[in-house]
Write a protein that holds these residues in place. Sequence first.
Motif: not given
Length: 333
Positions: A291-300
């Motif tokens: 699994p991964r936790v990634t962030r793009n701006g305010r979206v995790v």
Amino acid sequence: MPHKRGLTMRVAVIGAGVAGLVTALELAARGADVALYEAAPELGLAAASWLAGGMLAPRCEAESADPAIVVPGLAGIDWWSGHVPDVARHGTLVLAPWRDRADLARFARRTRGHERLDADRIATLEPDLAGRFAEGLFFAEEAHLDPRRTLEALAERLRERGVALHFGSRVAPADLDHDRIVDARGIAARPELPRLRAVRGEMVLLRTREVSLSRPVRLLHPRSPIYVVPRADGLFMVGATMLESDDDRGITLRGTVELLNAAYALHPAFAEAELVETGAGLRPSYADNLPRVTRNGRVVSLNGLYRHGFLLSPAMAAEAAAEIFAETLKDAS
């Protein structure tokens, strides 16, 4: 959680599978104002988590998965025991028919934390399997839970914390104006996460009073290895089918026959069991099945839990919360 100018941070979680529910609970526990959105009209519909086995078996899973799952998986057992009722910490039993004992030896070589069993020890652990298997492996640290009762318990705990649960709300991150958004939609998030792939899983639920088990049993077979997980009221979940497929139909005839035949191989009394339910779902996975936790701006985004949704959700939810809070502290500084 203090946010800008002393206001509470507003966080939306999209997806009411196990990853979304656990993340929402983690965020609420840290003081965020959390709202949860789920496309299905009620808990469990169209969710891979609803069809899961509920095995918390990191040492067994390491036989075919990255060993990195073991430490967070063992910690996850403690997390579940502290947050929901009826977590059974009875270990996992791994067996193989005599003709497939080479598979048992291979499983033993690829895993740690097990005790080798002879027929007498197997009979002590599971009396109904007495005389059926000559050797096995026992992973005493492992546990299991009932996914459906667990999801319901998580939803109730969220309501107690004042989290708004919006079922029948098909939203995407761009539709929401919250300070932070956690996208935990599983395979439905593939438009935003094109590297996700679908791994199809099939299961059956059987009911019988002729077999009693205290723990999950994995039966090894070169063609169709299965697991049988005991639940309340004489129910047994039989699963483990894994197919690289986007097919979101119900279970196939072939899958049903393979699962039922394997259950019969574990104990012939399953031949007279009631077939209560069948199901199939798509597990979201990355190429390495981690699994991964990634962030793009305010979206995790929290995704790619593969077949480890219940096992790894506590660790991944903590990682997602840490990402959100770290960004919030940066914003406030």
